[in-house]
Structure formats: C-alpha cells, structure tokens
Design a protein around this motif. Structure first.
Motif, short mmCIF file in Angstrom:
data_model
loop_
_atom_site.label_atom_id
_atom_site.label_comp_id
_atom_site.label_asym_id
_atom_site.label_seq_id
_atom_site.Cartn_x
_atom_site.Cartn_y
_atom_site.Cartn_z
N THR A 114 0.80 -1.26 0.02
CA THR A 114 -0.14 0.06 0.09
C THR A 114 0.66 1.37 -0.02
OG1 THR A 114 -1.87 -1.11 1.08
CG2 THR A 114 -1.80 1.27 1.34
N LYS A 117 2.42 1.56 -3.45
CA LYS A 117 1.31 2.03 -4.38
C LYS A 117 1.05 3.50 -4.47
CE LYS A 117 -2.48 1.84 -2.69
NZ LYS A 117 -3.41 2.69 -1.99
N THR A 133 -5.55 2.21 -6.47
CA THR A 133 -6.43 1.68 -5.42
C THR A 133 -6.21 2.54 -3.94
OG1 THR A 133 -5.34 -0.60 -6.18
CG2 THR A 133 -6.34 -0.65 -3.86
N ASN A 138 -7.49 -4.73 -2.34
CA ASN A 138 -6.79 -5.12 -3.33
C ASN A 138 -7.18 -6.49 -3.80
OD1 ASN A 138 -5.95 -6.79 -1.12
ND2 ASN A 138 -3.96 -5.85 -0.87
N GLY A 142 -12.64 -5.13 -4.45
CA GLY A 142 -11.81 -3.90 -4.47
C GLY A 142 -11.11 -3.55 -5.75
N LEU A 143 -10.40 -4.63 -6.43
CA LEU A 143 -9.57 -4.24 -7.48
C LEU A 143 -10.38 -4.03 -8.68
CD1 LEU A 143 -6.30 -5.90 -8.62
CD2 LEU A 143 -8.53 -6.07 -10.30
N THR A 146 -11.87 -0.28 -8.19
CA THR A 146 -10.86 0.61 -8.55
C THR A 146 -10.61 0.83 -10.16
OG1 THR A 146 -9.59 -0.04 -6.50
CG2 THR A 146 -8.41 1.07 -8.31
N LEU A 159 -2.64 -0.50 -9.51
CA LEU A 159 -3.39 -1.45 -8.81
C LEU A 159 -2.66 -2.41 -8.04
CD1 LEU A 159 -6.01 -2.92 -11.69
CD2 LEU A 159 -6.27 -0.91 -9.87
N GLU A 160 -3.11 -2.38 -6.77
CA GLU A 160 -2.53 -3.11 -5.82
C GLU A 160 -3.10 -4.66 -5.72
OE1 GLU A 160 -2.37 -3.66 -1.04
OE2 GLU A 160 -2.44 -1.56 -1.76
#
Length: 471
Positions: A114, A117, A133, A138, A142-143, A146, A159-160
């Motif tokens: 994080t 990122k 993100t 992640n 969530g991905l 985002t 993107l994490e």
C-alpha cells in the motif's frame, strides 16, 4: 467510469435487464457497492453479504441518483440481473480496462504494497492523470471497483494485488491485465495460509507470468535484494528491470541514511541519471518502496530529477501506516496499526529507534496474525529485537501471542519494568496515559484484527483533551 449504456453493460456481463424503460441510458457516475457513495449516474453493485444485503437498498440508491443496480435478482427498480454479481463486476472491469487505453501498473508483495502503491501514484500523477487503489482494496471486489473508477482521461492505472493462496493473483491479473508488474518482496505475511515462503513466491510470481512479452511492452520490476523475487525473472517473457541497493540493480540507492527525525535520504541512481532524495515518510524501509516506485516511473519516461522531486514531496495517503502525530506536550505518536507481519514489525521498530535518538521510546505491540507454526518464533524474535534496538519499554497487548512478545524481550534481557504484558487496548492506554512524559516517542503496531489503532487515537486525543477512553 467511462460512459456505457445499460444495454452495453448487460451485454458485457451477460445479464438481463429488468424494470429499465430505456436501455440506452448511460452510467456516467462511479460504480459503487456502498449505498452511501452513490452519486447521480452511478451503477450500484448489490452484494448479498452475511449481515447486509445490498438488494435491500434498491429504492434508496435509485432515489439518490443511481441509474441502475447490478443485482442477482429483480428488485422492482432498474436493474441488470446476473447469476453471479462478483463475476459480472469482474467482467465489466475487464471490458472497461481494455477500452481505456491507459497503462496499467500492478504490484504485489508480502509487505509495503500500500505504501509503495501510494508512492507510485503520487509520482506518476506528476506526468499524467492517475487512478489508484484506495487504501488496500486489493481483492476480487476492491480491484475491479478501482479499475472502474478510471475515466477517459486516465493515463495510468495503479492497482495493488493481494493474495491468500495460489491462483489469486492470476485471477486478478486476468481481470485487469497489467503492462507493468512489480513484485516487492516475499516475506512471511500469511505464511500460515500458504504453508511456506516458496509457496508465497509461487503465488506472487503469478503477476510476472501474466505480463506481455518484451515485444508487446511488458515490464517486470523486481527486487534485486530479495533472492526469491529476483528469481522470478525466469518466469516472465517481459523486460526485467531490477531495483534495490544491490550494485546490479538498474534503479538503486546509494548513501542511504536517516535524518535526525527518522526520515530516509539517499542518492537515486537510474539509467537516465542521478538525483538526491529526502523523503517525508518515516523509516528506512521506505527506501525500497521508493526505489520500486522510481523503477516504474523511469520505465514510463520520467527523469531522475523528476522522480526524486516527486518522491521527496510524497506523503502518506493511507491511514494508520507510520502516521506520525506530534502532541502539543511533545509526545510523538506513531500509528502503524493498520496491519503487521514480521518484516513490517522489524521495519517499524527500526524506524522507532531512529526517531527516538536521545528520547524515551515505547513500542506498543500486539499479535501478528496468520503465521501458523512460525507464530511463536516470530513473536519471540520481535520481542528480542525491541531489546536489541534499545526500545525503552515494550508494552505487549492481548493474549497468547502478546505474551510471546514479552517473553522474547525478557529472555533477551528486558527485565524489571522494561517490558510489560497487558490484557487489552484500554489497559495499554491507562498505562501510557499515566507514564508518558514530554519528548517520548510511541509506536503502536499489530495486525488489523487486534484493533490497536484505538490506542493510538486515544493517545493523540489525550494530548489535547485529557482523559480519553478507547471507543
């Protein structure tokens, strides 16, 4: 999100439209799963969870401006109904990413994802519009959310990617195929779930396996200082660029040092030049994070001076990660309570030692989760390290794992009142509130499930409002 009609979305996700008078109406706002985030033009994704069912908010989200719901059943308002909402969300994200034309940067690792990122996003934003993100969202939900927040103006999508098992990152990379893939490290986070560091490396390396070839512009950014990460070069057809303090790294740091306040400074060396960096973040572990960000930025055409300036001005964008607060009475609170594993715990303790030169230091630590059979040894080792770094007092908070922290400190030579085991967060606050004095530095860190951010927050508030209890 880029504007799409409800008819287009239904076709992409293989859904059926229900209660939609005009399928040509476009989604022009964000795609959200939280009813409180709905804006005019939104698409609301209705997940049926264990405690909350998004379908129950159908009337409210439409009244708030949502164009329609992505749902698993008809709800009496405009909806695209699918068999599996999560799969449909992923399919929509894949479609939008392919249409965007943005460069997608994905990163993974056992620690520092994080923070790195956030650094990459702040550096690349100097060059072009960047979406990234938020926090550490992640996973499989969530991905794609985002990715769907990107617009036609977005040029970089950062993107994490997290993983709790083999195949997770492969799945995420299929949803949002990256052009640049970054692997930070292979540590012991979630080792209890994976079964060993080799298995963790196998999972993290799925990211570089998903990259395009050199000819198609794929770039694998790998940590030269981590043997398990460096070995991933053999698992990709992409161009490989190494970062680290190793002399063989393409992007490396020299003359690494910490300022009197514990902030890292170093000479940044890239294939396009050298420049000096002094970071606003705290702790030497951010040097590796900064080099990873620099390697990505270099590959995207930024000069060493541009990168160094951006890194020197970048701040922390995510809460409870080495979040430093100076109280009016001179006490410094370092809230790093978002999560913890052995690597991040050691890094935080070293940062505390650097920040606390000439001052009294406190380490308020709790359980590191998901370590499996390694839990006893790792907690013992952290307790011992606190002593070796001359931390003034260790406060171990919680149950069995906390007792192992305190025992490690005791066995390393921390006797008397130098280490103490307390039952819970409120007991830690009570102890610190009675014993802190001006100039002290307090680190608070544990796995997210322990909730020690309440200790940090209470101590910050106590500096201005007097007696404060954990809420």
């Amino acid at each position: 999100m880029i504007a799409l009609s409800l008819a287009e979305i239904a076709e992409v996700v293989g859904g059926q439209t229900h209660d939609i008078p005009d399928p040509s109406v476009q989604v022009t706002g964000p795609v959200v799963r939280d009813s409180r985030e709905v804006e005019p033009g939104s698409l609301f994704v209705a997940f049926a969870g264990e405690h909350v069912d998004g379908h129950d908010f159908a009337d409210a989200v439409v009244e708030a401006g949502a164009v329609a719901l992505l749902a698993s059943r008809p709800v009496g308002v405009p909806a695209i109904v699918v068999d599996d909402v999560q799969s449909a969300l992923g399919a929509l994200a894949r479609h939008v990413v392919r249409r965007l034309g943005a460069t997608l940067v994905a990163l993974t690792g056992s620690a520092g994802k994080t923070s790195t990122k956030d650094l990459i996003a702040q550096v690349l934003a100097r060059k072009a519009p960047t979406v990234f993100t938020p926090g550490s969202l992640n996973n499989e939900i969530g991905l794609p959310l985002t990715a769907l927040s990107a617009t036609a103006e977005t040029r970089f999508l950062v993107l994490e990617m997290g993983a709790r098992g083999i195949g997770h990152i492969r799945y995420l990379a299929d949803l949002t195929p990256p052009q640049i893939g970054l692997v930070l490290n292979v540590g012991t986070a979630h080792i209890g779930e994976f079964g060993g560091r080799e298995q963790i490396a196998q999972a993290k390396g799925e990211l570089v396996e998903a990259l395009p070839s050199v000819e198609d512009g794929g770039v694998a950014v790998l940590n030269a200082d981590d043997p398990l990460v460096r070995a991933m070069a053999s698992r990709t057809k992409a161009k490989v660029i190494l970062f680290g303090e190793s002399g063989e790294a393409d992007v490396r740091a020299e003359n690494v040092r910490l300022t009197d306040s514990g902030q890292p400074a170093f000479s940044l060396h890239t294939p396009s030049g050298c420049s000096e960096v002094t970071m606003r973040l705290y702790g030497e572990h951010h040097v590796s994070n900064a080099l990873a960000a620099a390697a990505v930025a270099h590959e995207l055409g930024m000069s060493a001076d541009e990168i160094a300036t951006a890194l020197s001005e970048a701040g922390s964008l995510s809460r409870w990660r080495m979040e430093v607060t100076e109280r009016p009475d001179g006490v410094t609170i370092v809230n790093d309570a978002y999560n913890a594993n052995p690597e991040s715990m050691r890094a935080a303790l070293r940062a505390l030692a650097a920040m606390g030169k000439g001052r009294r230091t406190w380490a308020v630590l709790g359980k590191m989760a998901e370590l499996g059979d390694e839990a006893l040894a790792e907690h013992d080792a952290v307790g011992r390290l606190a002593v070796r770094l001359n931390v003034g007092k260790l406060v171990a908070v919680g149950g069995r794992e906390a007792s192992w922290l305190q025992l490690g400190a005791y066995n390393e030579g921390s006797w008397g009142e130098e280490s103490v085991h307390v039952s819970d967060a409120q007991a830690a606050v009570d102890l610190l509130r009675s014993e802190l004095r001006p100039g002290d530095v307090v680190l608070v860190k544990a796995s997210r499930s322990v909730g020690l951010e309440s200790v940090a927050q209470a101590l910050v508030e106590a500096g201005t409002e007097g007696e404060v209890a954990v809420r």
